[in-house]
Motif scaffolding. Structure first.
Motif, PDB file in Angstrom:
ATOM      1  N   ALA A 229      27.806  48.132  20.358  1.00  0.00           N
ATOM      2  CA  ALA A 229      27.402  46.733  20.219  1.00  0.00           C
ATOM      3  C   ALA A 229      27.678  45.950  21.501  1.00  0.00           C
ATOM      4  N   TYR A 230      28.805  46.226  22.134  1.00  0.00           N
ATOM      5  CA  TYR A 230      29.153  45.525  23.376  1.00  0.00           C
ATOM      6  C   TYR A 230      28.159  45.860  24.487  1.00  0.00           C
ATOM      7  N   ALA A 231      27.776  47.131  24.574  1.00  0.00           N
ATOM      8  CA  ALA A 231      26.820  47.543  25.599  1.00  0.00           C
ATOM      9  C   ALA A 231      25.471  46.858  25.407  1.00  0.00           C
ATOM     10  N   ILE A 232      25.052  46.712  24.151  1.00  0.00           N
ATOM     11  CA  ILE A 232      23.743  46.124  23.851  1.00  0.00           C
ATOM     12  C   ILE A 232      23.758  44.607  24.042  1.00  0.00           C
ATOM     13  N   PHE A 233      24.787  43.957  23.517  1.00  0.00           N
ATOM     14  CA  PHE A 233      24.775  42.491  23.471  1.00  0.00           C
ATOM     15  C   PHE A 233      25.503  41.823  24.640  1.00  0.00           C
ATOM     16  N   VAL A 234      26.334  42.569  25.361  1.00  0.00           N
ATOM     17  CA  VAL A 234      27.065  41.968  26.483  1.00  0.00           C
ATOM     18  C   VAL A 234      26.663  42.619  27.801  1.00  0.00           C
ATOM     19  N   THR A 235      26.906  43.924  27.932  1.00  0.00           N
ATOM     20  CA  THR A 235      26.618  44.599  29.205  1.00  0.00           C
ATOM     21  C   THR A 235      25.159  44.418  29.614  1.00  0.00           C
ATOM     22  N   PHE A 236      24.250  44.706  28.704  1.00  0.00           N
ATOM     23  CA  PHE A 236      22.826  44.630  29.007  1.00  0.00           C
ATOM     24  C   PHE A 236      22.410  43.216  29.391  1.00  0.00           C
ATOM     25  N   ARG A 237      22.888  42.230  28.675  1.00  0.00           N
ATOM     26  CA  ARG A 237      22.457  40.850  28.927  1.00  0.00           C
ATOM     27  C   ARG A 237      23.079  40.281  30.198  1.00  0.00           C
ATOM     28  N   VAL A 238      24.365  40.550  30.406  1.00  0.00           N
ATOM     29  CA  VAL A 238      25.021  40.021  31.603  1.00  0.00           C
ATOM     30  C   VAL A 238      24.430  40.631  32.865  1.00  0.00           C
ATOM     31  N   MET A 239      24.046  41.901  32.794  1.00  0.00           N
ATOM     32  CA  MET A 239      23.557  42.602  33.984  1.00  0.00           C
ATOM     33  C   MET A 239      22.072  42.382  34.248  1.00  0.00           C
ATOM     34  N   GLY A 240      21.425  41.508  33.475  1.00  0.00           N
ATOM     35  CA  GLY A 240      20.082  41.089  33.832  1.00  0.00           C
ATOM     36  C   GLY A 240      18.964  41.429  32.870  1.00  0.00           C
ATOM     37  N   ARG A 241      19.252  42.110  31.763  1.00  0.00           N
ATOM     38  CA  ARG A 241      18.245  42.417  30.742  1.00  0.00           C
ATOM     39  C   ARG A 241      17.027  43.154  31.329  1.00  0.00           C
ATOM     40  N   ASN A 242      17.257  44.016  32.307  1.00  0.00           N
ATOM     41  CA  ASN A 242      16.169  44.787  32.894  1.00  0.00           C
ATOM     42  C   ASN A 242      16.473  46.279  32.795  1.00  0.00           C
ATOM     43  N   TYR A 243      15.658  47.088  33.478  1.00  0.00           N
ATOM     44  CA  TYR A 243      15.836  48.544  33.382  1.00  0.00           C
ATOM     45  C   TYR A 243      17.191  48.984  33.932  1.00  0.00           C
ATOM     46  N   ASP A 244      17.590  48.417  35.077  1.00  0.00           N
ATOM     47  CA  ASP A 244      18.902  48.752  35.632  1.00  0.00           C
ATOM     48  C   ASP A 244      20.017  48.418  34.644  1.00  0.00           C
ATOM     49  N   ALA A 245      19.879  47.298  33.958  1.00  0.00           N
ATOM     50  CA  ALA A 245      20.889  46.887  32.990  1.00  0.00           C
ATOM     51  C   ALA A 245      20.978  47.875  31.831  1.00  0.00           C
ATOM     52  N   ALA A 246      19.833  48.426  31.400  1.00  0.00           N
ATOM     53  CA  ALA A 246      19.833  49.414  30.327  1.00  0.00           C
ATOM     54  C   ALA A 246      20.542  50.697  30.755  1.00  0.00           C
ATOM     55  N   VAL A 247      20.293  51.138  31.999  1.00  0.00           N
ATOM     56  CA  VAL A 247      20.966  52.336  32.507  1.00  0.00           C
ATOM     57  C   VAL A 247      22.461  52.074  32.669  1.00  0.00           C
ATOM     58  N   LEU A 248      22.817  50.880  33.132  1.00  0.00           N
ATOM     59  CA  LEU A 248      24.226  50.511  33.226  1.00  0.00           C
ATOM     60  C   LEU A 248      24.895  50.503  31.859  1.00  0.00           C
ATOM     61  N   ALA A 249      24.169  50.078  30.836  1.00  0.00           N
ATOM     62  CA  ALA A 249      24.721  50.087  29.484  1.00  0.00           C
ATOM     63  C   ALA A 249      25.031  51.511  29.035  1.00  0.00           C
ATOM     64  N   ALA A 250      24.141  52.455  29.367  1.00  0.00           N
ATOM     65  CA  ALA A 250      24.398  53.865  29.034  1.00  0.00           C
ATOM     66  C   ALA A 250      25.627  54.369  29.765  1.00  0.00           C
ATOM     67  N   GLY A 251      25.749  54.026  31.045  1.00  0.00           N
ATOM     68  CA  GLY A 251      26.919  54.429  31.803  1.00  0.00           C
ATOM     69  C   GLY A 251      28.196  53.808  31.270  1.00  0.00           C
ATOM     70  N   HIS A 252      28.115  52.546  30.855  1.00  0.00           N
ATOM     71  CA  HIS A 252      29.292  51.866  30.313  1.00  0.00           C
ATOM     72  C   HIS A 252      29.768  52.553  29.047  1.00  0.00           C
ATOM     73  N   CYS A 253      28.845  52.985  28.206  1.00  0.00           N
ATOM     74  CA  CYS A 253      29.234  53.734  27.006  1.00  0.00           C
ATOM     75  C   CYS A 253      29.962  55.013  27.387  1.00  0.00           C
ATOM     76  N   GLY A 254      29.525  55.634  28.491  1.00  0.00           N
ATOM     77  CA  GLY A 254      30.127  56.889  28.914  1.00  0.00           C
ATOM     78  C   GLY A 254      31.569  56.747  29.318  1.00  0.00           C
ATOM     79  N   PHE A 255      31.888  55.787  30.214  1.00  0.00           N
ATOM     80  CA  PHE A 255      33.289  55.679  30.623  1.00  0.00           C
ATOM     81  C   PHE A 255      34.061  54.646  29.809  1.00  0.00           C
ATOM     82  N   GLY A 256      33.381  53.849  28.988  1.00  0.00           N
ATOM     83  CA  GLY A 256      34.085  52.943  28.086  1.00  0.00           C
ATOM     84  C   GLY A 256      34.727  53.676  26.929  1.00  0.00           C
ATOM     85  N   LEU A 257      34.205  54.862  26.614  1.00  0.00           N
ATOM     86  CA  LEU A 257      34.794  55.696  25.570  1.00  0.00           C
ATOM     87  C   LEU A 257      35.328  57.015  26.109  1.00  0.00           C
ATOM     88  N   GLY A 258      34.899  57.402  27.312  1.00  0.00           N
ATOM     89  CA  GLY A 258      35.279  58.725  27.777  1.00  0.00           C
ATOM     90  C   GLY A 258      35.754  58.745  29.203  1.00  0.00           C
TER      91      GLY A 258
END
Length: 310
Positions: A229-258
């Motif tokens: 939820a944080y990646a979708i509603f915070v990371t993605f929106r703060v980082m610009g709501r574009n393609y780069d932001a979506a990839v950053l959200a995937a990366g954030h899930c990776g090291f935010g949990l692992g």
């Protein structure tokens, strides 16, 4: 630049949310607050190494039983979940908002992270030089950590070693004296991590966790849902709501949990299917491999100062 600072702010926000959520869930489940802290940024954003380092502190100074077993179990669970949810989160964002990379702004060259199959030879000389640099980091960082022991700025020794490594690597590069061979560092790091995990897992007494299995499972599942939820509603929106932001959200899930390698794997899977994102491959390794450990140590220390553990 601005993207790095924005992403670092987002990451720090997640650290605070994870620790507050972990402590709150532990309290609601009738468990020690420190259990919730171990099932939060200590092991999820921190990984196995950070979890093991802080588990020793929790066991020796706060009397938390089976702290190492809890830390390794939480970090392993988070590593798996971080790899499972990163791709679906990015895919949802890309399809939901019809996103695509801006190929006009993407340069032709790719980084090593984006093309992991590109191999450079590792010589015996490069390995010896890298081992020597690591030895210097360990010696100076451990001495620095000893000086901080007992003070308000006390941190686990690995944070001081990491800081010395960053100063040494960048100082040598700026002066033009030596350029660190990243592939040699990566190989030695993977070997060291594999040996560490083998030794840690061999010494675990998983039977001691039987009574904590259900509370730990609840805490970790809720943390995984909160991360998505944080990646979708915070990371993605703060980082610009574009393609780069979506990839950053995937990366954030990776090291935010692992861990950072999980973040890289998530982003490789997304960019391999939808197109490149050089911004993500620049920002995520920098934040996930260094800044997050410093920020996490500070956040954990602040939470330990709260009168919640009596």
């Amino acid at each position: 630049g601005r993207a790095l600072m924005a992403f670092l702010g987002v990451v720090v926000g997640l650290l605070v949310m994870q620790d507050a959520l972990g402590i709150g869930l532990a309290w609601a489940l009738g468990q020690e607050r420190l259990l919730g802290l171990l099932g939060a940024s200590v092991t999820l954003s921190g990984g196995h190494g950070t979890g093991a380092a802080w588990a020793k502190v929790f066991a020796e100074r706060h009397g938390l039983a089976s702290a190492t077993e809890i830390a390794i179990a939480c970090a392993t669970f988070g590593l798996i979940l971080g790899g499972l949810i990163g791709g679906p989160v990015a895919r949802f964002l890309i399809t939901r908002y019809q996103l695509a990379p801006n190929l006009e702004t993407e340069v032709a060259t790719s980084t090593g992270f984006e093309e992991p199959n590109t191999v450079r030879p590792i010589t015996a000389e490069a390995v010896i030089e890298t081992v020597a640099l690591i030895a210097v980091c360990l010696a100076v960082g451990s001495a620095f950590a000893s000086l901080l022991n007992g003070t308000a700025f006390e941190l686990p020794a690995f944070v001081c070693v990491l800081f010395v490594g960053v100063v040494l690597r960048n100082g040598l590069a700026v002066r033009g004296w030596y350029r660190v061979f990243e592939d040699a560092v990566s190989v030695l790091g993977n070997v060291s991590l594999g040996l560490f995990l083998a030794i840690a897992l061999m010494s675990l007494r998983l039977g001691d966790l039987a009574s904590l299995a259900l509370p730990l499972f609840v805490i970790l599942v809720v943390q995984a849902i909160a991360m998505a939820a944080y990646a979708i509603f915070v990371t993605f929106r703060v980082m610009g709501r574009n393609y780069d932001a979506a990839v950053l959200a995937a990366g954030h899930c990776g090291f935010g949990l692992g861990a950072t390698p999980t973040a890289i794997a998530n982003m490789q899977a997304i960019t391999g299917q939808f197109g490149p994102s050089h911004l993500a491959f620049l920002v995520v390794p920098m934040v996930g491999a260094f800044f997050i450990d410093i920020a996490n140590a500070i956040v954990i220390k602040l939470f330990l100062l709260l009168p919640l553990y009596g």
